[in-house]
Enzyme design. Structure first.
Site, PDB file in Angstrom:
ATOM      1  CB  THR A 186      58.265  -7.518  50.645  1.00  0.00           C
ATOM      2  OG1 THR A 186      56.777  -7.076  50.260  1.00  0.00           O
ATOM      3  CG2 THR A 186      59.190  -6.252  50.866  1.00  0.00           C
ATOM      4  CD  GLU A 228      70.317 -15.084  61.000  1.00  0.00           C
ATOM      5  OE1 GLU A 228      71.085 -15.791  61.425  1.00  0.00           O
ATOM      6  OE2 GLU A 228      69.590 -14.467  62.031  1.00  0.00           O
ATOM      7  CB  VAL A 278      64.225 -14.859  64.490  1.00  0.00           C
ATOM      8  CG1 VAL A 278      64.071 -13.995  65.794  1.00  0.00           C
ATOM      9  CG2 VAL A 278      63.547 -16.108  64.632  1.00  0.00           C
ATOM     10  N   GLY A 321      63.989 -10.185  61.247  1.00  0.00           N
ATOM     11  CA  GLY A 321      64.380  -9.797  59.763  1.00  0.00           C
ATOM     12  C   GLY A 321      65.809  -9.476  59.569  1.00  0.00           C
ATOM     13  CB  ILE A 366      68.670  -8.647  63.893  1.00  0.00           C
ATOM     14  CG1 ILE A 366      68.141  -7.055  63.938  1.00  0.00           C
ATOM     15  CG2 ILE A 366      69.624  -8.729  65.147  1.00  0.00           C
ATOM     16  CD1 ILE A 366      67.410  -6.678  65.310  1.00  0.00           C
ATOM     17  CE  LYS A 370      59.174 -12.058  63.747  1.00  0.00           C
ATOM     18  NZ  LYS A 370      58.810 -10.873  63.600  1.00  0.00           N
ATOM     19  N   GLY A 408      61.008  -5.903  56.353  1.00  0.00           N
ATOM     20  CA  GLY A 408      61.170  -5.244  55.429  1.00  0.00           C
ATOM     21  C   GLY A 408      62.052  -5.687  54.222  1.00  0.00           C
TER      22      GLY A 408
HETATM   23  N1  HSE Z   1      54.940  -8.429  60.727  1.00  0.00           N
HETATM   24  C1  HSE Z   1      56.232  -8.717  61.182  1.00  0.00           C
HETATM   25  C2  HSE Z   1      56.772  -7.348  62.091  1.00  0.00           C
HETATM   26  C3  HSE Z   1      57.070  -8.900  60.301  1.00  0.00           C
HETATM   27  O1  HSE Z   1      55.975  -6.497  62.055  1.00  0.00           O
HETATM   28  O2  HSE Z   1      57.975  -7.387  62.734  1.00  0.00           O
HETATM   29  C4  HSE Z   1      58.416  -9.814  60.189  1.00  0.00           C
HETATM   30  O3  HSE Z   1      58.184 -10.795  60.968  1.00  0.00           O
END
Ligand code: HSE
Length: 440
Positions: A16, A132, A135, A137, A139, A208, A306
């Site tokens: 993805t 970056e 942690v 995604g 942000i 994270k 995502g």
């Molecule tokens: N599985 C993680 C979440 C994806 O749901 O936040 C991003 O690390």
């Protein structure tokens, strides 16, 4: 004649995020040239299977199953490691550094386990290791922590660092839906990691939190030294009880540093006052609150996973790495922002209030026995309520405590587990009110 330099990007792992990175690099190619004065060209990607149908159509000759062939390709200038996992990703990353190539990663588990080695090797090889996307995604938490808020120390960082568990809790809360039902939907929507434990048992959030702790405090905390709990024991009864207490239950990561420079990292379900932004951060969104000594509190919320948000963070790192390669105002080399040596805080020094639910025999004196047991461990009660269970033989006792410490509550729970008339393992969550937080 076009003499603009081209930097070629190899993407390891074309899932993805890999496909999203490729797509946005191509779609905005003019912007990179304007911003950087060079062309950025994604030109090779490694995959597990060449046959698999992908949403993004690219020239099949750009694909390979051999990540090393990309890392060793002299035409490739920059590597994006998006394969996940730990050992193989570590080896490939080290090889890229040896080959003098900067690496951009979204791999929090790898950084959490081998960050110390990898950052040192990157430094030794004179290349950047940028992360970056590892942690929260989309942000920009790493940049904000290391660069924008560099004037601060951070006694408290806390928030929602896992979108999947937040999605499950939000739907359980809003629709009174069961954990299993919502988990099924989350699986169908593709939210849950292949290793479900990462999302459901707090491990992904813990990876994270460990990275944020390092950035803020310069200490690599072993994940085994962190309190890490997941969402499996949260029931609809707890979500309702939390509401009655003016709170919402969220899975939060908490990184604290006290006045003696003792640092703790925890990930656990906690009752957060409903008026807090973090309590109102719902669905797959992440939210992180940073309390800095200079700025006060800054809260960032947004999509924590995502394709597009995470690819955006990968590209932000690519741009920084290229600036560094071009010698143009690169981000600072220093990873963390504290000059003081920090140490791991012992359990006795981590204090807080707790929520406790016990299923007990509904008979005279049971509540008194529970209260006495807690008091023997120095745990004082703040509120008590009791709900009869359907069978009328047993009842749920819901207690909240005054401030105590992690060691005392651990001891109290161990002893409650053995107390006659306590029917199931006690359910314990933290009460987390950031307004009451003082560096201890
Ligand atoms: N599985 C993680 C979440 C994806 O749901 O936040 C991003 O690390």
């Amino acid at each position: 004649m076009n003499d603009v330099k081209t930097l070629r990007i190899g993407i390891l792992g074309f899932g993805t995020v890999g496909q999203g990175t490729w797509k946005h690099l191509i779609e905005n190619e003019k912007a990179w040239e304007l911003i950087l004065g060079v062309k950025l060209l994604p030109c090779r990607a490694s995959v597990k299977s060449l046959q698999k149908k992908r949403d993004l159509e690219i020239d099949p000759s750009a694909l390979t199953t051999d990540s090393y062939s990309i890392v060793d390709d002299p035409e490739i200038d920059i590597i994006c490691e998006l394969i996940g996992g730990v050992e193989e990703a570590r080896k490939i990353t080290l090889r890229a550094f040896q080959n003098g190539k900067p690496v951009i990663t979204a791999n929090k588990a790898l950084i959490c386990e081998h960050g110390d080695e990898l950052f040192k090797e990157a430094e030794r090889s004179g290349v950047r290791y940028a992360f970056e996307a590892s942690v929260a995604g989309g942000i920009p938490i790493i940049k904000v922590l290391r660069e924008s808020l560099v004037a601060n120390e951070f006694p408290l960082i806390y928030g929602i660092m896992n979108g999947t568990s937040n999605y499950i809790l939000t739907r359980m809360d809003k629709e009174d839906a069961s954990f299993d039902q919502v988990l099924g939907d989350a699986r169908e929507l593709g939210y849950v990691e292949a290793d479900e434990s990462l999302d459901l048992d707090g491990l992904d959030a813990a990876h994270k939190a460990v990275i944020l702790a390092y950035l803020a405090h310069g200490i690599w905390i072993d994940i085994r030294d962190a309190k890490v709990e997941g969402i499996r024991r949260i029931s609809n009864v707890d979500l309702q009880a939390a509401k009655d207490l003016g709170c919402k239950i969220k899975l939060i990561g908490v990184i604290r540093r006290n006045k003696d420079n003792l640092v703790s990292v925890g990930v656990y379900p906690a009752l957060v006052p409903s008026n807090e932004t973090i309590a109102q951060t719902d669905g797959v969104f992440n939210g992180i609150s940073l309390t800095g000594t200079v700025v006060g509190t800054v809260v960032l919320t947004g999509r924590g996973a995502g394709q597009d948000p995470t690819a955006g963070s990968v590209i932000s790192d690519i741009v920084d790495v290229v600036k560094d390669m071009l010698g143009e105002s690169p981000p600072p080399k220093l990873l963390h922002v504290t000059p003081d040596e920090c140490e791991l805080a012992p359990c006795k020094q981590i204090s807080g209030c707790f929520y406790l639910r016990l299923s007990v025999d509904d008979r005279p004196g049971q509540l008194a026995k529970v209260a006495e047991n807690l008091s023997e461990h120095g745990v004082s009660l703040a509120t008590v309520s009791q709900v009869p269970d359907d069978d009328s033989q047993s009842a749920s006792i819901i207690l909240t405590t005054h401030k105590t410490n992690e060691h005392s509550i651990d001891m109290a729970i161990q002893s409650l587990e053995e107390l006659e008339g306590v029917l199931e393992l006690p359910v314990l969550f933290r009460m987390f009110n950031p307004d009451e937080f003082e560096p201890q």
